[in-house]
Design a protein around this motif. Structure first.
Motif, short mmCIF file in Angstrom:
data_model
loop_
_atom_site.label_atom_id
_atom_site.label_comp_id
_atom_site.label_asym_id
_atom_site.label_seq_id
_atom_site.Cartn_x
_atom_site.Cartn_y
_atom_site.Cartn_z
N MET A 47 -44.84 -14.78 52.71
CA MET A 47 -44.27 -14.05 53.82
C MET A 47 -43.94 -12.62 53.38
N LYS A 48 -44.49 -11.67 54.06
CA LYS A 48 -44.29 -10.28 53.67
C LYS A 48 -43.04 -9.72 54.37
N GLU A 49 -42.19 -9.09 53.58
CA GLU A 49 -41.01 -8.47 54.16
C GLU A 49 -41.41 -7.16 54.80
N LYS A 50 -40.87 -6.92 55.99
CA LYS A 50 -41.16 -5.66 56.67
C LYS A 50 -40.48 -4.51 55.93
N GLY A 51 -41.11 -3.35 55.92
CA GLY A 51 -40.51 -2.20 55.27
C GLY A 51 -39.32 -1.66 56.04
N LEU A 52 -38.60 -0.79 55.38
CA LEU A 52 -37.43 -0.14 55.99
C LEU A 52 -37.82 1.22 56.55
N LEU A 53 -37.26 1.56 57.69
CA LEU A 53 -37.42 2.91 58.21
C LEU A 53 -36.21 3.73 57.77
N ILE A 54 -36.45 4.68 56.87
CA ILE A 54 -35.36 5.50 56.33
C ILE A 54 -35.40 6.86 57.01
N VAL A 55 -34.30 7.22 57.64
CA VAL A 55 -34.25 8.49 58.36
C VAL A 55 -33.23 9.41 57.70
N LEU A 56 -33.73 10.50 57.12
CA LEU A 56 -32.83 11.49 56.53
C LEU A 56 -32.71 12.66 57.49
N CYS A 89 -31.18 -5.41 49.27
CA CYS A 89 -30.44 -6.56 48.75
C CYS A 89 -29.52 -7.19 49.79
N LYS A 90 -29.50 -6.65 51.01
CA LYS A 90 -28.59 -7.19 52.02
C LYS A 90 -28.92 -8.64 52.34
N THR A 91 -27.90 -9.47 52.40
CA THR A 91 -28.10 -10.88 52.72
C THR A 91 -28.84 -11.03 54.04
N SER A 92 -28.51 -10.16 54.99
CA SER A 92 -29.15 -10.26 56.31
C SER A 92 -30.65 -10.03 56.23
N ARG A 93 -31.11 -9.36 55.18
CA ARG A 93 -32.55 -9.19 54.98
C ARG A 93 -33.15 -10.31 54.15
N ILE A 94 -32.40 -10.77 53.15
CA ILE A 94 -32.95 -11.72 52.18
C ILE A 94 -32.86 -13.17 52.66
N ALA A 95 -31.69 -13.56 53.17
CA ALA A 95 -31.49 -14.97 53.52
C ALA A 95 -32.50 -15.51 54.54
N PRO A 96 -32.81 -14.77 55.61
CA PRO A 96 -33.72 -15.33 56.62
C PRO A 96 -35.09 -15.69 56.04
N ARG A 97 -35.58 -14.89 55.09
CA ARG A 97 -36.86 -15.19 54.46
C ARG A 97 -36.83 -16.56 53.81
N TYR A 98 -35.75 -16.83 53.07
CA TYR A 98 -35.68 -18.10 52.36
C TYR A 98 -35.37 -19.25 53.29
N LYS A 99 -34.56 -18.97 54.28
CA LYS A 99 -34.26 -20.02 55.26
C LYS A 99 -35.54 -20.46 55.94
N LYS A 100 -36.33 -19.48 56.31
CA LYS A 100 -37.59 -19.79 56.99
C LYS A 100 -38.50 -20.58 56.05
N MET A 101 -38.52 -20.14 54.82
CA MET A 101 -39.36 -20.78 53.81
C MET A 101 -38.99 -22.26 53.66
N LEU A 102 -37.69 -22.51 53.64
CA LEU A 102 -37.22 -23.88 53.40
C LEU A 102 -37.02 -24.66 54.69
N GLU A 103 -37.17 -23.98 55.79
CA GLU A 103 -36.89 -24.59 57.09
C GLU A 103 -35.49 -25.18 57.17
N VAL A 104 -34.52 -24.41 56.62
CA VAL A 104 -33.10 -24.77 56.74
C VAL A 104 -32.69 -24.42 58.17
N GLU A 105 -32.37 -25.37 58.92
CA GLU A 105 -32.05 -25.23 60.35
C GLU A 105 -33.24 -24.69 61.15
#
Lengths: 204, 204
Positions: free
Chosen positions: A1-10, A188-204
């Protein structure tokens, strides 16, 4: 599963040194975001290359893109259009790469509306940060000078509200380090990292 | 106006290497947070110094502190109490310094309740992050091994929800860099910076 990139606006007030900071960041070897090249109707200057410095377009082409909603943000300055092509940004994000935009505050407002999940960084002039000590040592400067600075600062502080982060541009390299830290932290935000693993493991 | 320090909580599953990462971070010269020394009823080991390694207390003293709500978090392991004195943490934060706690997940839960505004970092074992590629190359490992790892991973992923950030401990120095980036980024958050200036300028 590829993580989507971030849009960084300076962004930040004009004259704060956005371009200098952006160029310094892209000169670092340890950054791996893509710079989104702007589109413009202004004529190429000597040495400018289409697709490198800008995408050069005719007025008709640009206005057609506006109508087709193909611009993430755009504005007109001194009779020329400047904007960010939305397709490049979306394709790059979908490929998993971070995209870096360096744009004016008006453009940043438009991007916030279309990409609320972007990472918005406000580059602040050091003068703003120095205000506090200037006020403390008020005796050394005229009241008028202080009042003008306060007025300017008030505007800048109001601008900040749109942004997730404020980076003081006291020194270019220090500002780059802060921006790079913000991007790394965001990954490193949990909101970015956790969903990837949850989806992977089908937790809930 | 002095900015309050950040409460940084590093936790994660036992055996993940929290202590190693914490020691590595404190060996860096460019970090300036204070390490919160734990309190314990365990007897000092050879070479351990009161107020350096731990604050050593009697069981009566410790239980009195529990009753007085003087512990930010505490737990009992193998017949001994371990905890974090709340006064030290509060005083250090009020002095504008960041406080760094390295504690067990049960303790982190307690701290989240008392200090919801803390910065909670989950140190994740690299095995968790490697799971995905292992699943892809499933043929090379037994199903039972995979299933046990999945079960463990599921628990760890559920733990993550309490935390703001997840840092993979693949390499100690890389983990330190991420933690330092997270702290630096947190100090640049608009929600931390803007109120200071607004107050200064009395904007609204």
């Amino acid at each position: 599963m590829k993580e989507k990139g971030l849009l960084i606006v300076l962004s930040g007030p004009s004259g704060v040194g956005k371009g200098t900071v952006r160029k310094a960041i892209f000169s670092h070897e340890d950054t791996n975001f893509e710079y989104s090249i702007s589109m413009t109707t202004r004529k190429p200057r000597e040495g400018e290359v289409d697709g490198v410095d800008y995408f050069f377009k005719s007025r008709d082409e640009f206005e057609a893109l506006i109508k087709q909603d193909k611009l993430l943000e755009y504005a007109e300055y001194v009779g020329n259009y400047y904007g960010t092509p939305i397709d490049y940004v979306k394709e790059t994000l979908n490929s998993g790469k971070d995209v870096f935009l360096e744009i004016e505050v008006q453009g940043a407002k438009q991007v916030r509306e279309k990409f609320p999940e972007g990472l918005f960084i406000f580059l602040a002039p050091p003068s703003l940060m120095e205000l506090q000590s200037r006020i403390v040592t008020r005796g050394t400067e005229s009241d008028e000078l202080i009042n003008n600075r306060m007025k300017e600062a008030r505007k800048e502080i109001e601008m900040m509200n749109l942004y997730d982060y404020v980076v003081e541009n006291d020194q270019v390299e220090a500002a780059c380090d802060r921006i790079k830290a913000i991007v790394l932290a965001e990954h490193c935000k949990t909101s970015r990292i956790a969903p990837r693993y949850k989806k992977m493991l089908e937790v809930e």
